[in-house]
Enzyme design. Structure first.
Site, PDB file in Angstrom:
ATOM      1  N   THR A 320       0.958  -1.245  -0.105  1.00  0.00           N
ATOM      2  CA  THR A 320      -0.040  -0.036   0.063  1.00  0.00           C
ATOM      3  C   THR A 320       1.031   1.105  -0.075  1.00  0.00           C
ATOM      4  O   THR A 320       1.934   1.125   0.354  1.00  0.00           O
ATOM      5  CB  THR A 320      -0.948   0.256   1.244  1.00  0.00           C
ATOM      6  OG1 THR A 320      -0.151   0.527   2.442  1.00  0.00           O
ATOM      7  CG2 THR A 320      -1.698  -1.229   1.458  1.00  0.00           C
ATOM      8  N   ASP A 321       0.290   2.406  -0.504  1.00  0.00           N
ATOM      9  CA  ASP A 321       0.848   3.517  -0.386  1.00  0.00           C
ATOM     10  C   ASP A 321       1.405   4.035   1.472  1.00  0.00           C
ATOM     11  O   ASP A 321       0.637   3.196   2.241  1.00  0.00           O
ATOM     12  CB  ASP A 321       0.181   4.670  -0.893  1.00  0.00           C
ATOM     13  CG  ASP A 321       0.979   5.790  -1.303  1.00  0.00           C
ATOM     14  OD1 ASP A 321       2.055   6.171  -0.922  1.00  0.00           O
ATOM     15  OD2 ASP A 321       0.917   6.532  -2.500  1.00  0.00           O
ATOM     16  N   TRP A 322       1.928   4.926   1.448  1.00  0.00           N
ATOM     17  CA  TRP A 322       2.177   4.988   3.100  1.00  0.00           C
ATOM     18  C   TRP A 322       1.339   5.609   3.833  1.00  0.00           C
ATOM     19  O   TRP A 322       0.477   6.758   3.752  1.00  0.00           O
ATOM     20  CB  TRP A 322       3.395   6.138   2.851  1.00  0.00           C
ATOM     21  CG  TRP A 322       4.894   5.292   3.142  1.00  0.00           C
ATOM     22  CD1 TRP A 322       5.793   5.647   3.896  1.00  0.00           C
ATOM     23  CD2 TRP A 322       5.157   4.036   2.187  1.00  0.00           C
ATOM     24  NE1 TRP A 322       6.901   4.733   3.478  1.00  0.00           N
ATOM     25  CE2 TRP A 322       6.564   3.890   2.709  1.00  0.00           C
ATOM     26  CE3 TRP A 322       4.575   3.156   1.352  1.00  0.00           C
ATOM     27  CZ2 TRP A 322       7.391   2.679   2.042  1.00  0.00           C
ATOM     28  CZ3 TRP A 322       5.402   2.259   0.795  1.00  0.00           C
ATOM     29  CH2 TRP A 322       6.779   2.125   1.148  1.00  0.00           C
TER      30      TRP A 322
END
Length: 607
Positions: A320-322
């Site tokens: 996932t993105d952060w």
């Protein structure tokens, strides 16, 4: 690919602990056998540690780094020993490649001392772009310096992009970085979007070709011990942001498709799959008005499982993105989790939804204890963990991390930022520069290229560098020519972090327009504009003798092109709109959709 980075040294302390079957350390065995042997010996805690990838600080002296109060990060030891984590996104840089490599080796030694000795995997955001932003420059450190990705798009040369990827691969691997958190192959179909500087522009075919070349440069024909794995982003395309606002922020959480072009944004990813990208990152945004659930893509089962896993057959790592789960603080200011569409869910519910969606790793998070609790409470099965753990371990084996975890610090010193690599990067900076206008001077010939030895009035250029090309004077009145460097406009936002993302209006202020026109009325003027987004040049286009665009180029690269020592080869990687009204009327998901653009995609003069 030839390996130029690795030593055959192994990490100290990897002698197998009592009661551990060392079969997974046998490099002669098939990778799948090694994965199953290791996975079968892992405790639940050791499995949980694989699922988290977050920022880690690099020391400046080659030793392990202590806790970092500025960024609120724990010590290296707390991450590896205390939390059992083995994937990290390295923040910042050391002064030299040798010190970066030494720090990496200390970290691997720390990991080697754990029960199973699972090596760490180090990732990084892009580090090779020239920038006059000191914060971004810190990131670049000792690496060769190239134009931004949008500048590589302006050159339009697949072989050059693959060569860049190969050089970046060698430099990354030399210091122990084995995962690139890029390329970013979103289509920049919304002119206001603040992240398009790291894309290949708004054309799907060009992005597909160059994105695939980039991946081949980093990974090679297939992922192996000499590769740097690519985490291609942001699936299924992060460009069509409502009003161009970025999905890092709540006001930019919606991705919209008023032109019905959802499928077009998938094209570059199809090319990336064919090129063999080993990892994928979904974006923060939530799709609105599509067949998919209106939740952020990292939570979105029909996108990750349905589209990515089933339709495209992707069996690599999905990270996932952060920061999708936990609220945080950035630069002293609160920064809520990017849990768009699921803001009402608790962190444990968000984590469960991400796993159910089909992702393997939580970016920007360091909470293995929460994952352990989910498994122990029966909300997530250990078998579900094993599915992702296999992918994560498989990649460590493919990259050769178990067999050669250490790097040769002396080789890193010689290779990173070598004369050959720096020269290649600076040549690309020059090639990317795009001449937009070049009007006739007093002689009747176009003003560019300039003669050397003229009296120069400059703004935005170091006087000492300009003096290598002419005599620098203090006022336009005393000059033969003026050269003014400026940036594409953006709106100043409320927080420091927001202002790293250039968003909002593309119009120059009245003051900026007046200033440029005043100089141009006094002396023939060259305006050089840094296009990290498409600037609206309509109010000034008729005033300067010439307008050129750059996408990350140092002053010498610019002046070499202006004086004809190098040829301008750049072509616009996007349309330049004629007005903000045209931008506001355009559809976010449709390329080339602003009415009557001032300059079209592909425009670029030569001499």
């Amino acid at each position: 690919m030839t390996d130029t980075a690795h030593s055959t040294d192994t990490a100290e302390g990897t002698d197998t602990a009592a009661g551990v079957d060392p079969t997974y350390r046998d490099a002669s065995l098939p990778i799948e056998e090694r994965v199953e042997n290791l996975l079968g010996q892992m405790t639940l805690e050791e499995k949980a540690g694989l699922f988290f990838q977050t920022m880690i600080t690099m020391s400046q002296d080659g030793e392990l780094a202590p806790a970092d109060p500025v960024f609120g990060l724990p010590s290296n030891e707390e991450y590896v020993i205390g939390k059992g984590m083995t994937h990290f996104n390295v923040l910042g840089s050391a002064p030299t490649a040798e010190l970066m490599a030494e720090w990496h080796n200390r970290l691997q030694e720390l990991a080697a001392g754990t029960r199973l000795g699972i090596p760490v995997t180090i990732s990084s955001d892009p580090r090779h772009s020239f920038s006059d932003n000191p914060l971004a420059g810190m990131m670049a450190g000792p690496f060769s310096s190239w134009p931004e990705t949008i500048g590589l798009a302006a050159i339009r040369d697949e072989a050059l992009v693959e060569r860049f990827g190969d050089i970046a691969r060698q430099e990354y691997a030399a210091v122990g970085i084995r995962v690139a958190l890029h390329p970013q192959i979103d289509l920049a179909t919304e002119p206001r979007w603040g992240r398009q500087v790291a894309t290949f522009g708004e054309d799907a075919d060009l992005t597909s070709r160059l994105g695939a070349a980039y991946i081949r440069g980093f990974q090679g024909a297939e992922l192996g011990p000499d590769s740097v794995a690519t985490m291609t982003k942001h699936f299924p395309g992060g460009g069509p942001q409502l009003d161009g606002e970025d999905a890092h922020f709540a006001y930019g959480r919606e991705q919209v498709y008023p032109g019905g072009q959802f499928e077009l944004h998938l094209k570059p990813f199809e090319a990336a799959f064919e090129a063999g990208t080993s990892q994928i990152m979904p974006y923060y945004g939530m799709p609105v008005g599509t067949e998919h659930e209106e939740v952020g893509f990292g939570f979105n089962k029909s996108v990750i499982t349905g589209l990515l896993r089933e339709r495209y057959g992707f069996d690599g790592i999905v990270c996932t993105d952060w920061g999708l789960i936990s609220d945080s603080e950035i630069m002293g200011q609160p920064f809520p989790a990017r849990a768009w569409g699921v803001e009402h869910l608790s962190p444990r519910e968000r984590m469960r939804k991400i796993l159910d969606a089909g992702a393997d790793q939580f970016g920007g998070e360091a909470i293995p204890e929460l994952l352990l609790d989910l498994v122990r409470s029966g909300e997530v099965s250990e078998q579900r963990l094993d599915v992702s753990a296999r992918r994560l371990l498989r990649e460590k084996f493919r990259l050769g991390l178990f067999d050669r975890p250490m790097v040769d610090a002396k080789k890193a010193a010689a290779l990173v930022g070598s004369e050959e690599f720096r020269a290649a990067g600076e040549a690309a900076q020059r090639s990317s520069i795009t001449v937009l206008t070049n009007t006739a001077g007093e002689s009747g010939a176009p003003v560019l290229p300039l003669a050397t030895g003229l009296r120069l009035y400059v703004e935005g250029i170091d006087h000492a560098v300009a003096a290598e090309y002419g005599t620098v004077v203090a006022s336009p009145v005393d000059a033969d020519i003026a050269i003014v460097r400026t940036h594409a406009p953006f709106e100043v936002r409320a927080t420091t972090f927001e202002n790293f993302f250039h968003q909002g209006s593309l119009d120059f202020t009245e003051e900026a327009v007046s200033h440029l026109r005043e100089i141009a009325a006094t002396v023939p003027t060259i305006v050089a504009v840094h296009l990290d987004r498409p600037a609206i040049l309509t109010p000034i286009v008729d005033a300067p003798a010439a307008i050129v665009a750059d996408y990350g180029a140092n002053a010498r690269a610019l002046l070499d092109v202006l004086t004809g020592a190098a040829q301008p080869l750049g072509k616009l990687p996007f349309d330049l709109p004629s007005s903000m009204a045209a931008v506001e009327a355009s559809r976010e998901d449709v390329p080339f959709d602003t009415k009557d653009p001032l300059f079209r995609f592909g425009h670029g003069l030569s001499y």
